[in-house]
Design a protein around this motif. Sequence first.
Motif, PDB file in Angstrom:
ATOM      1  N   THR A 119      -3.490   2.378  -3.578  1.00 49.80           N
ATOM      2  CA  THR A 119      -3.679   3.599  -2.792  1.00 49.80           C
ATOM      3  C   THR A 119      -5.097   4.110  -2.977  1.00 49.80           C
ATOM      4  O   THR A 119      -5.902   3.512  -3.707  1.00 49.80           O
ATOM      5  N   TRP A 171       0.831  -1.206   0.000  1.00 57.91           N
ATOM      6  CA  TRP A 171       0.000   0.000   0.000  1.00 57.91           C
ATOM      7  C   TRP A 171       0.862   1.251   0.000  1.00 57.91           C
ATOM      8  O   TRP A 171       1.929   1.294   0.625  1.00 57.91           O
ATOM      9  N   SER A 188       0.846   5.170   1.107  1.00 64.73           N
ATOM     10  CA  SER A 188       0.136   6.023   2.060  1.00 64.73           C
ATOM     11  C   SER A 188       0.564   7.479   1.906  1.00 64.73           C
ATOM     12  O   SER A 188       1.356   7.830   1.032  1.00 64.73           O
ATOM     13  N   LEU A 248       1.419   9.602  -6.016  1.00 63.86           N
ATOM     14  CA  LEU A 248       0.727   8.352  -5.720  1.00 63.86           C
ATOM     15  C   LEU A 248       0.232   7.689  -6.998  1.00 63.86           C
ATOM     16  O   LEU A 248       0.395   6.474  -7.197  1.00 63.86           O
TER      17      LEU A 248
END
Length: 296
Positions: free
Chosen positions: A238, A191, A193, A227
């Motif tokens: 994400t 993931w 963040s 991201l």
Amino acid sequence: MDLNQLRIFSVIAQERTLARASSVLCLSQPAVSAQLKALEESLKIKLFDRTSRGMQITAAGQVMLEETGRVLAAADNVSALARKFVTQGLSGEFRLGTIFEPRMLRLATLISMLSEKYPHVQVSFSQGISGDVITRIAEREINAGYVIGEPTDERLRFIKIAPIVLRVVAPYSWRDRIADASWHDIVQLPWLSTPGKCSFRSIAARMFARHNVLPRTVIEADQESILSDLVTQGIGLTLLREDVAIAGEAEGKITIWSPGMELDNLYFVYLDACKDSDLMRAIVPLIRRIWSLDAA
């Protein structure tokens, strides 16, 4: 009772004779006397005693004179403010904190409206994450800003602008891999963040808590564009805005995991202590107009 009568009363008190007051006011003595009489009848009190030495203000008149001074001063301030808007318009710098690209926040419309209505106001933008925008507003480094999520700082005022939808996205090459994934499965994958002050971080935490899972975070980035690029490069999953996610999926760069969707709101935020400043009294109606919000 009107302001003209109060001005006449004030001049009579200062000059102490109707003759001198008439001269200062450029009015006839009967006209001045008539206005004073009308004011006394309206207030139902005697403001002056007429003596051989002129107009002697009464005790009640003295109290009224002090209040009249404040009323006339306030009226003059209103007139001066109106003249400023008419003759030169509002001036100064409006510093706005942003979190998205200009198109998303309708900044071009804001600039256009400001340049037309208040040409002497200069506008500057600075981009950051929601938490930093709020901190800079509180510290008076900027005048206002856009953030995601309702602010909790009691020093701030805010206007709910529009709903924001966030979607869980993954690299496009993972689309078959995550098609039937559960929440337990999805958090086992890498993931991406955001920093603690970013609203995406708190929204994601709320999402994971609701499903009683914890993600395996591998990278932290403070910009949505970064991201998105990292997801495109196959690094991990994400949260992205729905419009960004849909565009990326249409281009074959990312894929949307259907169960992953979160709702929040975009807010326009500014200091409560500054709500009555000339600048914010001019800006707030424009913001409401830009976003088609009811006045409040």
